[in-house]
Design a protein around this motif. Structure first.
Motif, PDB file in Angstrom:
ATOM      1  N   LYS A   1       0.842  -1.195   0.000  1.00  0.00           N
ATOM      2  CA  LYS A   1       0.000   0.000   0.000  1.00  0.00           C
ATOM      3  C   LYS A   1       0.876   1.243   0.000  1.00  0.00           C
ATOM      4  CE  LYS A   1      -4.314  -1.621   0.530  1.00  0.00           C
ATOM      5  NZ  LYS A   1      -4.142  -3.056   0.728  1.00  0.00           N
ATOM      6  N   LEU A   2       1.486   1.542   1.144  1.00  0.00           N
ATOM      7  CA  LEU A   2       2.277   2.768   1.191  1.00  0.00           C
ATOM      8  C   LEU A   2       3.754   2.466   0.986  1.00  0.00           C
ATOM      9  CD1 LEU A   2       0.599   4.736   4.100  1.00  0.00           C
ATOM     10  CD2 LEU A   2       0.116   4.776   1.676  1.00  0.00           C
ATOM     11  N   ALA A   3       4.359   3.238   0.108  1.00  0.00           N
ATOM     12  CA  ALA A   3       5.769   3.027  -0.205  1.00  0.00           C
ATOM     13  C   ALA A   3       6.578   4.271   0.126  1.00  0.00           C
ATOM     14  CB  ALA A   3       5.924   2.675  -1.681  1.00  0.00           C
ATOM     15  N   MET A   4       7.686   4.037   0.823  1.00  0.00           N
ATOM     16  CA  MET A   4       8.632   5.122   1.093  1.00  0.00           C
ATOM     17  C   MET A   4       9.734   5.039   0.045  1.00  0.00           C
ATOM     18  SD  MET A   4       9.766   7.602   3.054  1.00  0.00           S
ATOM     19  CE  MET A   4       8.855   7.497   4.589  1.00  0.00           C
ATOM     20  N   VAL A   5      10.044   6.162  -0.570  1.00  0.00           N
ATOM     21  CA  VAL A   5      11.116   6.207  -1.560  1.00  0.00           C
ATOM     22  C   VAL A   5      12.103   7.269  -1.100  1.00  0.00           C
ATOM     23  CG1 VAL A   5      11.684   6.607  -3.987  1.00  0.00           C
ATOM     24  CG2 VAL A   5       9.409   5.796  -3.372  1.00  0.00           C
ATOM     25  N   TYR A   6      13.382   6.946  -1.112  1.00  0.00           N
ATOM     26  CA  TYR A   6      14.328   8.033  -0.834  1.00  0.00           C
ATOM     27  C   TYR A   6      15.582   7.897  -1.699  1.00  0.00           C
ATOM     28  CZ  TYR A   6      17.133   5.011   2.267  1.00  0.00           C
ATOM     29  OH  TYR A   6      17.919   4.005   2.775  1.00  0.00           O
ATOM     30  N   GLY A   7      16.195   9.014  -1.943  1.00  0.00           N
ATOM     31  CA  GLY A   7      17.448   9.055  -2.697  1.00  0.00           C
ATOM     32  C   GLY A   7      18.452   9.831  -1.874  1.00  0.00           C
ATOM     33  N   PHE A   8      19.668   9.314  -1.816  1.00  0.00           N
ATOM     34  CA  PHE A   8      20.645   9.927  -0.913  1.00  0.00           C
ATOM     35  C   PHE A   8      22.055   9.824  -1.460  1.00  0.00           C
ATOM     36  CE2 PHE A   8      24.039   8.553   1.895  1.00  0.00           C
ATOM     37  CZ  PHE A   8      24.230   9.682   2.664  1.00  0.00           C
ATOM     38  N   SER A   9      22.867  10.838  -1.225  1.00  0.00           N
ATOM     39  CA  SER A   9      24.325  10.711  -1.402  1.00  0.00           C
ATOM     40  C   SER A   9      25.025  11.880  -0.730  1.00  0.00           C
ATOM     41  CB  SER A   9      24.718  10.629  -2.878  1.00  0.00           C
ATOM     42  OG  SER A   9      24.545  11.874  -3.503  1.00  0.00           O
ATOM     43  N   MET A  10      26.316  11.701  -0.517  1.00  0.00           N
ATOM     44  CA  MET A  10      27.133  12.735   0.118  1.00  0.00           C
ATOM     45  C   MET A  10      28.363  13.018  -0.741  1.00  0.00           C
ATOM     46  SD  MET A  10      27.131  12.699   4.138  1.00  0.00           S
ATOM     47  CE  MET A  10      25.671  13.413   4.855  1.00  0.00           C
ATOM     48  N   PRO A  11      28.202  13.870  -1.745  1.00  0.00           N
ATOM     49  CA  PRO A  11      29.350  14.142  -2.621  1.00  0.00           C
ATOM     50  C   PRO A  11      30.545  14.752  -1.887  1.00  0.00           C
ATOM     51  CG  PRO A  11      27.324  15.091  -3.508  1.00  0.00           C
ATOM     52  CD  PRO A  11      26.993  14.573  -2.157  1.00  0.00           C
ATOM     53  N   SER A  12      30.344  15.293  -0.680  1.00  0.00           N
ATOM     54  CA  SER A  12      31.490  15.869   0.034  1.00  0.00           C
ATOM     55  C   SER A  12      32.452  14.773   0.480  1.00  0.00           C
ATOM     56  CB  SER A  12      31.014  16.664   1.256  1.00  0.00           C
ATOM     57  OG  SER A  12      30.511  15.801   2.243  1.00  0.00           O
ATOM     58  N   CYS A  13      31.990  13.521   0.459  1.00  0.00           N
ATOM     59  CA  CYS A  13      32.829  12.408   0.927  1.00  0.00           C
ATOM     60  C   CYS A  13      33.528  11.679  -0.217  1.00  0.00           C
ATOM     61  CB  CYS A  13      31.981  11.401   1.695  1.00  0.00           C
ATOM     62  SG  CYS A  13      31.377  12.024   3.259  1.00  0.00           S
ATOM     63  N   MET A  14      33.107  11.939  -1.446  1.00  0.00           N
ATOM     64  CA  MET A  14      33.610  11.103  -2.544  1.00  0.00           C
ATOM     65  C   MET A  14      33.993  11.948  -3.749  1.00  0.00           C
ATOM     66  SD  MET A  14      30.421  10.471  -4.715  1.00  0.00           S
ATOM     67  CE  MET A  14      28.790  11.125  -4.490  1.00  0.00           C
TER      68      MET A  14
END
Ligand SMILES: [Zn+2]
Lengths: 173, 374
Positions: free
Chosen positions: B100-113
């Motif tokens: 039913k309910l879906a959580m979607v997330y996108g993440f990154s930390m360009p300061s680390c790579m």
């Protein structure tokens, strides 16, 4: 023209070439908020866990986020310096001097009063055959407490210390 | 297709060097999205993330993020693409009627790579990588030159569109602070150094650490959760060939196909679209994508930027967080439809499109048709 030496001449249809597959350097960011308090506790010889207000789970080492409740636990609790072996295994290595295979015990410690475990050591040369699930253990503090992870040097088994504990208790009374 | 509702979202404002750990950053976005929707973690049945092992410095990057992402003891999966692709995966989960309910997330930390290094590792290892001339900058430069030559578009026109993106970012409260350049001019863009001619420094987005979360719900649930959900009525996704030699960089075939599919699913025409939030690395790529999505005649896409209906948020120029940029575009389109975009609100938005991409010169595009109202 001579072939470059990386070519595998025996192959007719493929060739390999040297390459690199790495990501230069990486920086790992972590939160100081929880760890700082835990280490401050170590300096005073205290074991501090953190309790989630949503589910009352106590984590040690303190967790940043409670996955059950999706909140940041914020209630600090002082835990006793005792615990038990949740499970363990043996990790073989070759002794540099004798060349013999030595098996070091690796244990997961459940600090009393905590719902989580962490990985730690037993005293050097403690036989891994003597380790069992539920074995009572106690923090062995470093001589000088500096507020570092290494303040807990290892865990001492306490089952054979009955006499000593009794004497200490009696002395207190 | 059954309509899928967007019922909650939260974007952590990107920063060049965010003072949060990865887990805290994800937690903030996911918790924020739940709070925004007035939901509890137990309401969510599936969690789909967009993260990347290379960006995270560890393999199986999602396994570390379970607690922070709200996925503890839940159905969970990861897409190593853009956040907009993760949203499609979550949609499939809902449409399969298993969730039913879906959580979607996108993440990154360009300061680390070293982000540009990760891009080089995208290249063909036998032919393109050893030449060591192909990278994120040079491919953007080649795309821009090809486009300008074919349609007689001048560097000034691209610079003008770029300046508008920076100025739009200044009106976007969730833009990277360093990207908010209210006084940017085309002349200043043209004064910046070349990264790979004709691409200049001020034509390439700044990277920011961040996380964006989005909650999707099937129609019935969406209407229970909120009075004014935004609906995903169409989606299209298309992958072009990797090889540059086979591609026409002056256009985007994959965007053409993806948008055709999305419009067909939603039953709309390009002329129905009031605002577009597209993920292009540069203003030139934004324009190419918009033209390929049928919003403007080929070579005339810069007029969309001038009109203010292409990336009113500033697009990727407002701060690019790899893996989250496509989700940011979706959220920006949602805000436009809800009339919540404040200073960068376009008036009377009824239908919007938002897109995400991966690959050099937007090799793969995914596009959503979004509509407001009950
Ligand atoms: Zn809890």
């Amino acid at each position: 023209m001579p072939l470059p030496d990386y070519e595998k001449k025996q192959y007719k249809v493929t060739r390999t070439m040297p390459g690199a597959w790495y990501l230069s350097n990486y920086k790992y960011k972590f939160n100081l908020s929880r760890m700082r308090i835990m280490l401050r506790g170590f300096k005073e010889g205290k074991i501090l866990g953190v309790k989630c207000r949503g589910c009352n789970h106590v984590s040690f080492p303190p967790k940043l986020i409670c996955g059950r409740c999706l909140v940041m636990p914020d209630q600090w609790v002082t835990l006793p310096d005792t615990g038990s072996v949740a499970t363990g295994s043996g990790s073989p290595r070759t002794d540099q001097e004798t060349g013999e295979i030595v098996i070091d015990p690796v244990i997961l410690v459940r600090q009393d009063g905590a719902d989580t475990v962490w990985i730690h050591n037993l005293p050097e040369n403690y036989s891994f055959h003597d380790v069992y699930i539920g074995m009572p253990i106690k923090v062995h503090w470093a001589e000088e407490l500096k507020g570092l992870w290494s303040d807990i040097e290892y865990y001492d088994p306490i089952e054979d210390m009955g006499d000593k504990i009794n004497k200490e208790e009696l002395a207190k009374k | 297709m059954e309509r899928i509702g967007i019922v909650g979202y939260h974007q952590v404002r990107p920063e060049l060097d965010l003072q949060m750990s990865p887990y805290e950053c994800i937690f903030t976005a996911v918790r924020g999205a739940l709070d925004h929707a007035g939901l509890k973690r137990k309401d969510i049945t599936t969690v789909i993330s967009a993260t990347n092992d290379y960006y995270d410095g560890k393999t199986i990057s999602n396994c570390f993020k379970v607690s922070a992402g709200g996925a503890y003891m839940k159905d969970e999966s990861k897409v190593e693409m853009d956040g907009a692709h993760a949203a499609q995966y979550a949609m499939f989960r809902i449409l399969s009627q298993n969730h039913k309910l879906a959580m979607v997330y996108g993440f990154s930390m360009p300061s680390c790579m070293p982000f540009e290094c990760t891009r080089i590792l995208e290249l063909d290892p036998t032919f393109d990588r050893p030449i060591s001339l192909m990278n994120s900058y040079s491919t953007c430069g080649m795309q821009m030159r090809a486009y300008m030559k074919k349609y007689g578009v001048s560097e000034e026109q691209i610079a003008e569109a770029t300046a508008t993106n920076w100025k739009n970012a200044a009106k976007n409260p969730l833009a990277l602070q360093e990207a908010q350049k209210a006084d940017m001019t085309a002349a200043e863009v043209l004064k910046s150094d070349y990264l790979a001619s004709p691409l200049r420094e001020l034509m390439y987005p700044l990277l920011g650490d961040g996380c964006t979360a989005l909650i999707l719900a099937p129609e019935k649930q969406a209407l229970k959760i909120t009075d004014n959900p935004v609906w995903i009525t169409g989606v299209g996704n298309c992958q072009e060939t990797y090889y540059f030699g086979e591609r026409d960089l002056t256009t985007s075939l994959s965007m053409e196909k993806a948008s055709e599919a999305a419009y067909k699913m939603a039953g709309v025409k390009p002329s129905d679209i009031d605002v577009a939030e597209l993920f292009g690395y540069t203003a030139c790529e934004d324009i190419i994508l918009a033209e390929s999505a049928g919003l403007a005649e080929k070579g005339k896409g810069d007029s969309l930027v001038a009109k203010g209906c292409l990336n009113p948020s500033g697009g990727a120029t407002s701060g690019m967080t790899p893996c989250a940029t496509g989700l940011n575009r979706i959220i920006e389109a949602v805000k436009q439809l809800k009339g919540e975009a404040e200073e960068h609100q376009v008036s009377g938005v009824k239908k919007a499109i938002a897109s995400g991409q991966i690959g050099f010169c937007a090799q793969n595009n995914i596009i959503y048709v979004l509509e407001g109202g009950n």
